[in-house]
Scaffold this active site. Structure first.
Site, PDB file in Angstrom:
ATOM      1  N   GLY A  45       0.843  -1.197   0.000  1.00 24.35           N
ATOM      2  CA  GLY A  45       0.000   0.000   0.000  1.00 24.35           C
ATOM      3  C   GLY A  45       0.871   1.237   0.000  1.00 24.35           C
ATOM      4  CG  LEU A  52      -2.261  10.065   3.577  1.00 20.84           C
ATOM      5  CD1 LEU A  52      -3.148  10.838   4.532  1.00 20.84           C
ATOM      6  CD2 LEU A  52      -1.226  10.997   2.977  1.00 20.84           C
ATOM      7  CG  HIS A  81     -19.611  11.734   4.992  1.00 17.57           C
ATOM      8  ND1 HIS A  81     -20.370  12.770   4.541  1.00 17.57           N
ATOM      9  CD2 HIS A  81     -18.466  12.280   5.484  1.00 17.57           C
ATOM     10  CE1 HIS A  81     -19.693  13.900   4.749  1.00 17.57           C
ATOM     11  NE2 HIS A  81     -18.548  13.633   5.317  1.00 17.57           N
ATOM     12  CB  SER A 103     -17.135  19.338   1.741  1.00 17.62           C
ATOM     13  OG  SER A 103     -16.757  19.823   2.996  1.00 17.62           O
ATOM     14  NE  ARG A 113     -17.779  13.167   9.032  1.00 17.43           N
ATOM     15  CZ  ARG A 113     -16.560  12.955   8.563  1.00 17.43           C
ATOM     16  NH1 ARG A 113     -16.031  11.764   8.636  1.00 17.43           N
ATOM     17  NH2 ARG A 113     -15.878  13.922   8.010  1.00 17.43           N
ATOM     18  NE  ARG A 134     -12.075   8.629   9.546  1.00 19.29           N
ATOM     19  CZ  ARG A 134     -12.337   9.753   8.888  1.00 19.29           C
ATOM     20  NH1 ARG A 134     -11.887  10.911   9.331  1.00 19.29           N
ATOM     21  NH2 ARG A 134     -13.070   9.732   7.788  1.00 19.29           N
ATOM     22  CG  LEU A 194      -6.427  13.162   5.732  1.00 23.06           C
ATOM     23  CD1 LEU A 194      -6.460  14.553   5.123  1.00 23.06           C
ATOM     24  CD2 LEU A 194      -6.120  12.135   4.666  1.00 23.06           C
TER      25      LEU A 194
END
Lengths: 257, 253, 638
Positions: free
Chosen positions: C40, C43, C266, C284, C331, C436, C442
């Site tokens: 992978g 990030l 979301h 967003s 959320r 989360r 990130l």
């Protein structure tokens, strides 16, 4: 990966080639402007253009040949780079598209190779025609010399008028000037872009400038053959009938032109 | 909607490819272009035939994996849109749509519409970075960056590396891609120390990969899904000249 | 199954420092003797591969995409949290820690989360130094914004493309190492198995997606940074290629899978338009700052043009139910409220999945120009996808699967229960508990990759020494044979159905029976339906072509096959967790007014599943969660 350095130029960085293209182009962009101004001497009468030509011809040899050499080198490098770049560009897409649409690129930008090749051919023809005068050997005859302020000088005026009285010469000339206009309308801003002298604000302005420049040069050059055709620039000698006709059309007064 | 598709098929990199014609019916105008291809593939698979291979991943216009030259335009007819974000409502019922891979020597076709764009990675590997080791970074607010510079760097950094610029350019030039990375990193103070080295190396790698030269057509800018402007190529040209001059005079490395 | 979290002793704030001092190190001259595999390149993986290579290890990095720059971290929009407290508004490491624990509904490990908050500060420094163009003020200082209902402005952002910019930062560091030859990058390689030699993870099996070559790779340690499993729902905001295969194959080789039922939905995605849809697109969350969410009060008003529904006939359900947070409710709560509204028959989109997000009031109050300045790019994106103008017509939105908090179980060192197998980023379970917070994914990916793993991996390497096995040892040979056999099996079924059609069907089961609201009954139904579907898959699948070429159907078949097993594990975990917490909502466990009801006495633990063979059921283990620094409390957004 890097190919060995040879005449094919693959060792020269792409941007260096582009720089040479732009710089030599810059020389020619300047040259055509000066050349055009020189040509416009035609409208100041035969003596003016003949004197101007005589002045150029009698420049010290080193200077004259220096300038000619400089131009020849510029053209040579420009053409050489154009060939190298075009070869690389073609090699970069061995398999083309079945269908390729054009979104934004101008016709001028996409036909630079074609207009450039045409111009190269034209330049050769032009030099053989007016400079070395081998295409029409009669221009080398005595008839084409005249006396100006006591000197025997070449009668450029007459040569131009006689040349443009030949329809195919005029046709080719007009066509080549069209190509020049097209070439310049991309070349001038492209040159600034390649040299990196552009930004968000100046780019649209330079693009406009390029178009204007192309048209100015085009008009500046084509008014001469058009003048000949329309008899605004009448022949100086020869056929009586022609002179009479031209007097009828407009009084012959070179000063007023 | 019904479409007539003309799609490039090529079993592998070494094979000779050709166009094949397909008819696809019952396409929803709300479907994306790739969903239309999914639908075609479903049709092919149920017939036991191999589907059309194409690259795609995020399907939201940011990963840069999707490609395709659609009716002669990289990423299709809609401006500032990747293929994955292009929707079928922008096509006419009964239209013939030609779908080709991105074409360039440095982007060899691997299969059907899938091309290898690792030449871009190589360019980045040769200089598209700031050499900072993890852990050695100073406090983030120690180096100030004027907002216009930060914004310009961000404009350039938006490049998704999809290769549409190369695909659209008549010369298959990668200058827009390279200039975006150069402008991103060279505009920031953090990128200044390696500025010249980065430029010379990236341009060298670009040349070696066999991309064509920039003729300032502007097609790249027109098809770029992120609207990277031609001005960046201008900056690249300018800074390259300075870097090369320094290299010739005193050596950069 | 041995589940020792290896949490260092000492006060919470000193644990990471103490640990870094106590771990063994590898001498710089010896590092090149060690080979590390990173799977992978997002990030977490990209950052880890680059950092380990900088330290001197031999790194091989694998990704299924055509370039490491395409990993799905790239799609994150909002930002990255860090406890820098630049705005001086009361933030601190302790507050970020507390917010994350509380946001995770008290289902995350204290020590891990505290460390995350600590290193968050270094992440920003690192990224800025790499040239990540974060938003700045005119003074040149970094700008911050408040995100996802946080009370402090701790989010750093790069327009709406923070994930892209952070990933390109990690990619640039990785590229530098590739250029230097310290990282060998293998693009278009998919990991299909992990190889365990003498109880330690010592290698992987991959398939080259272009040539079809199935190859074995050996190393001293294997690092998985393979992302989340949101695509088990078929439709999600994940990229098409995101899959659970690497994690699930590791699970089958003995790694514990923790909390698979924690999935995040979301609230503001563009609703599904039809059966052929392949993906859901996130809008967003910031849109909820100015948009008002509503559905008509009466079912018969739903098909009407929204303009024809008078104000008094509209139900602004978030404002009604949560007067103090209104449209900015978290959320999970917003998502569930939208589902309830639609379940009551008042969906405004075909298929029963859609509510309005209306900007009419904001446009009237602030003018269209102001709204365009704030959200112009989002309105354009909406127009691009739906063909509708959201300035004139309210947006249609619906919740969608977005992130998965569960993952392979890891200890404080990010090592799974299989020695030598480390798991980073979304692929592990560690830091987000049951839910989360926005802008924390990130942060976690980069923390794991840049700072945590490079400090903990040497301890393992120093312990075992550099002795990666030869590819000739039995476990490698057996693994490679197993992968080849499985590949051949996909190709030889010779049915009539595509892998996608099974995936779609699995997604429907998962979304309906194990989505935003789960019940014992729905989960038991799913546990019946999934095995039946799996059986059909192995009978009716059709994969045209061969294994020796680029074959995207073959790739998909492998991924769907694993999802078909993993979906069952997810449902099993959801069934066993008899409480509602974070992203896991069981309808049986709710308060009288419909809020999630946690059961801290019975379920304040990590559920870790152990594979017991294909014929047996997996076994559920527990890692108790001990809270020393924080006290349990109930979230309230009334």
């Amino acid at each position: 990966m890097a190919a060995p350095c040879n005449l094919s130029g693959s060792c020269i960085p792409s941007l260096f080639k582009k720089y040479l293209m732009a710089l030599t182009g810059f020389v020619m962009v300047g040259f055509v402007l000066v050349h055009m101004m020189g040509n416009l001497q035609m409208f100041r009468g035969p003596d003016a253009i003949n004197q101007y030509a005589h002045f150029l011809k009698t420049l010290p040899g080193a200077l004259l040949w220096g300038m000619r050499g400089f131009l020849i080198v510029a053209i040579g490098v420009h053409v050489w780079m154009a060939i190298l770049l075009t070869k690389e560009n073609r090699a970069a897409r061995p398999q083309g598209y079945l269908k390729q649409a054009v979104v934004r690129a101008t016709w001028a930008s996409r036909t630079m190779g074609l207009s450039g090749s045409l111009l190269l051919f034209f330049i050769v023809f032009h030099v053989l025609h007016f400079t070395t005068r081998v295409i029409f050997p009669e221009y080398q005859m005595e008839d084409y010399y005249t006396i100006l302020e006591g000197d025997v000088v070449f009668n450029v005026y007459q040569m131009v008028v006689d040349s443009f009285s030949k329809p195919w010469v005029t046709g080719f000339y007009l066509f080549a000037m069209g190509a020049l206009c097209l070439h310049l309308s991309h070349a001038v801003w492209s040159m600034f872009q390649t040299l990196g002298w552009t930004n968000k604000r100046t780019r649209p302005m330079l693009k406009g400038l390029a178009r204007v420049y192309g048209w100015v040069i085009f008009i500046g050059f084509v008014v001469v053959p058009l003048g000949v055709i329309s008899r605004i620039l009448p022949p100086m000698m020869g056929d009586e009938e022609v002179i009479i006709l031209s007097i009828e059309a407009e009084p012959f007064d070179s000063e007023s032109l | 909607m019904k479409l007539f598709l003309k799609i490039w098929r090529q079993p592998n990199a070494a094979a000779v490819g050709a166009f094949e014609d397909y008819v696809l019916d019952n396409i929803s105008p709300d479907a994306s272009f790739l969903e239309m291809l999914d639908q075609l593939n479903e049709q092919l698979i149920t017939q036991g035939k191999e589907g059309v291979a194409f690259d795609h991943d995020c399907r939201e216009g940011i990963c840069g994996m999707c490609s395709l030259t659609i009716n002669g335009i990289a990423h299709g007819p809609r401006r500032a849109t990747t293929t994955c974000q292009l929707h079928m409502r922008h096509f006419r019922d009964g239209e013939t749509v030609t779908i080709e891979p991105f074409r360039a020597r440095p982007f060899p076709v691997l299969r059907d519409l899938v091309v290898d764009r690792s030449a871009f990675d190589k360019i980045i590997q040769s200089g598209g970075f700031i050499s900072v080791r993890t852990g050695s970074a100073p406090e983030a607010n120690q180096t100030l960056v004027a907002k216009p510079d930060a914004d310009r760097a961000m404009d350039a950094a938006e490049c998704i590396g999809c290769g549409a610029c190369v695909a659209a350019c008549k010369n298959a030039s990668a200058m827009l891609f390279v200039s975006a990375k150069i402008v991103h990193l060279n505009t920031l103070p953090q990128g200044a120390p390696e500025k010249n080295r980065r430029l010379l190396n990236m341009v060298k790698t670009m040349d070696e990969a066999g991309f064509g030269n920039c003729s300032n057509y502007g097609e790249c800018e027109a098809v770029c899904p992120k609207g990277i402007p031609l001005d960046f190529i201008g900056q690249l040209n300018r800074e390259w000249a300075v870097a090369k001059m320094k290299d010739i005079v005193s050596g950069v490395e | 199954m041995r589940l020792d979290a290896q949490i260092p002793s000492g006060p919470l704030a000193d644990k990471w420092d103490n640990h870094r001092f106590s771990v063994k190190l590898v001498n710089p001259a010896n590092r090149r003797k060690y080979h590390v595999i990173v799977v992978g390149s997002g990030l977490a993986g990209g950052a880890a591969a680059a950092t380990l290579a900088e330290q001197g290890y031999n790194v091989s990095c694998f990704c299924y995409q055509d370039s490491p720059r395409r990993a799905h971290s790239i799609a994150a929009q909002g930002g990255v949290n860090a406890a820098k407290n630049y705005p001086n508004d009361g933030d601190s490491i302790r507050r970020l820690f507390y917010d994350t624990i509380k946001g995770g509904d008290f289902r995350a490990r204290e020590a891990n989360v505290y460390r995350l908050a600590q290193v968050s500060v270094n992440i920003i420094d690192q990224c800025v130094a790499q040239g990540v163009p974060f938003a700045r003020e005119y003074s040149g200082y970094l700008d911050n914004r408040s995100f996802g209902g946080a009370q402090v402005s701790r989010t750093f952002y790069a327009r709406g493309q923070t994930g892209q910019q952070l990933l390109l930062g990690a990619y640039s560091s990785l590229s530098r190492q590739i250029g230097l030859g310290t990282v060998k990058m293998y693009n278009r390689h998919e990991m299909l198995d992990v190889v365990i030699v003498d109880g330690h993870a010592k290698g992987i099996i991959t398939r080259h997606l272009v040539t079809g070559a199935i190859e074995a790779w050996s190393a001293d340690a294997v690092i998985l940074a393979t992302g989340g499993y949101g695509n088990v729902f078929y439709l999600s905001t994940n990229a098409q290629g995101c899959n659970v295969t690497a994690a699930y194959r590791s699970f089958k080789r003995g790694a514990g899978f923790a909390n698979p039922c924690y999935t995040q939905i979301h609230p503001t995605c563009i609703p599904q338009h039809g059966e052929d849809q392949s993906k859901l697109t996130l809008m967003s969350e910031s849109l909820r700052n100015d948009g008002r969410v509503w559905v008509p009060k009466k079912i018969e008003d739903c098909p009407l043009d929204p303009k024809m529904v008078p104000e008094e006939a509209r139900d602004y359900f978030l404002e009604r139910k949560y007067p103090s947070f209104g449209n900015l409710a978290p959320r999970d709560i917003s998502s569930r409220a939208a589902k309830e509204a639609c379940d009551s028959g008042r969906s405004i989109a075909p298929g029963g999945q859609g509510v309005y997000l209306d900007f009419a009031d904001a446009i009237q109050r602030l003018g269209q120009k102001a709204i365009a300045e704030r959200y112009g790019n989002l309105f354009e994106m909406y127009e691009c996808i739906t063909g509708e103008n959201a300035y004139e017509r309210p947006m249609k939105i619906y919740p969608a699967v977005h992130y998965t908090m569960g993952g392979l179980w890891v200890d404080y060192n990010l090592m799974s229960n299989v020695p030598g197998l480390f798991v980073l980023g979304e692929a592990n379970f560690s830091d987000h508990g049951a839910n989360r917070l926005g802008a924390s994914a990130l942060m976690q990916g980069l923390a794991d990759g840049y700072f945590v793993l490079p400090a903990t991996l040497p301890n393992y390497l120093a312990e075992v020494g550099a002795n990666r096995p030869s590819l000739e040892v039995a476990p490698f040979k057996a693994a490679i044979e197993a992968v080849k056999e499985r590949t051949a099996r996909f190709l030889s079924i010779g049915g009539k159905r595509s892998a996608r059609s099974f995936h779609v069907e699995l997604g429907k089961i998962m979304w309906e029976k194990c989505g935003m609201a789960r019940s014992k009954q729905s989960l038991e139904e799913a546990l019946q339906e999934i095995p039946a579907l799996r059986e059909a898959f192995w009978k009716e699948l059709c994969v045209p072509g061969t294994g020796e070429s680029l074959n995207m159907e073959l790739e998909r078949a492998g991924r769907v096959a694993d999802f078909l097993e993993f979906g069952e594990l997810l449902c099993r975990d959801a069934l066993a967790r008899e409480e509602s917490c974070g992203g896991h909502f069981r309808v049986e466990y709710q308060t009288d007014d419909g809020e999630a009801l946690r059961n801290d006495e019975a379920f304040a633990h990590v559920a870790v599943w152990e594979h017991k063979g294909d014929a047996a059921l997996p076994e559920r283990h527990q890692e108790p969660l001990v809270y020393e620094a924080v006290k349990f409390s109930t979230r309230s957004y009334k």
